[in-house]
Design an enzyme around this catalytic site. Sequence first.
Site, PDB file in Angstrom:
ATOM      1  N   ASP A 190      62.909  61.586  87.058  1.00 30.80           N
ATOM      2  CA  ASP A 190      63.750  62.499  87.828  1.00 30.80           C
ATOM      3  C   ASP A 190      62.846  63.370  88.692  1.00 30.80           C
ATOM      4  OD1 ASP A 190      62.558  64.256  86.075  1.00 30.80           O
ATOM      5  OD2 ASP A 190      64.420  65.170  85.387  1.00 30.80           O
TER       6      ASP A 190
ATOM      7  N   LYS B   2      67.352  55.595  86.945  1.00 32.46           N
ATOM      8  CA  LYS B   2      66.947  56.758  86.145  1.00 32.46           C
ATOM      9  C   LYS B   2      67.888  56.941  84.953  1.00 32.46           C
ATOM     10  CE  LYS B   2      68.404  60.747  86.231  1.00 32.46           C
ATOM     11  NZ  LYS B   2      68.983  62.073  86.583  1.00 32.46           N
TER      12      LYS B   2
END
Length: 212
Positions: free
Chosen positions: A139, A121
Site C-alpha cells: 500500500d 494489494k
Amino acid sequence: MKKEERYRGIIGWFEKNVPVAETELHYGNPFQLLIAVILSAQCTDKRINMITPALYEVYPTPETLSKAMPEEVFEYIKSVSYPNSKSKYLVGMAKMLIEQFGGVVPPDVGQLQKLPGVGRKTANVIASVVFDRPAMAVDTHVFRVANRMGLTTNSKTPLATERELVKHIPENLIAKAHHWLILHGRYVCTARNPKCETCGLAPWCQSAEKRN
C-alpha cells in the site's frame, strides 16, 4: 551499505522490537476481513472499524450480502471514501463468492483478484493474513517506507516494490513483514514529518545515511 546488510539489520530490529505485527482492521472471519479490506482502500482503518460492526451484523454471510441492493449497503458505509463504488463492489463480491466459490473466500491471490473490488494489494492482504501465504501487499505506507529506507531501488510501481521485497525477505517472514512496514509507515515513517530522530531503524536507513 550493501542491500543485504540493510535487510538483515531492519528485519533483525523488527523481530526483536515488534515480535507481534497484525492488521488493525477488526474482523471475525475471512469474509469479514475481505469486506474490511475492500472498504479500507483510500480510507483509514480507524474509520473502517467504526462502521463495520453494524455491517457485519446485518450481512453476516455472503448469502445475506449477495441479496442486498447496493443502495442498502450504501447507508452503512456512506462515511467511507467512494461509498457508491464500494457498495456495488461488496454486493458483487458476495454474489461471486456464492456463484463461483461456494460461498467460501478463496486462498489463491489469482482467484481473489477475480472478485469485484479486489486488486492485487487486497488479494495479498487476504492471502497473507487469513491463509498465512508469503504474500506482500504494497500500500502507500509500504511503498513509501521501502523506498525511503533503501529496501527497494528505483521501484516505480507497487508491483515492482512487491517483487523486490519478496526477493530479499525470508519467505516465513513475508506475511509479518507486510505489517511491520505498514505500521512503521503509519506511526513512525509518516509521509510528512517522519520521526527520524527516534527511529530505531536509523542505522540501516538509506535516508538517515544521506542526512549524516
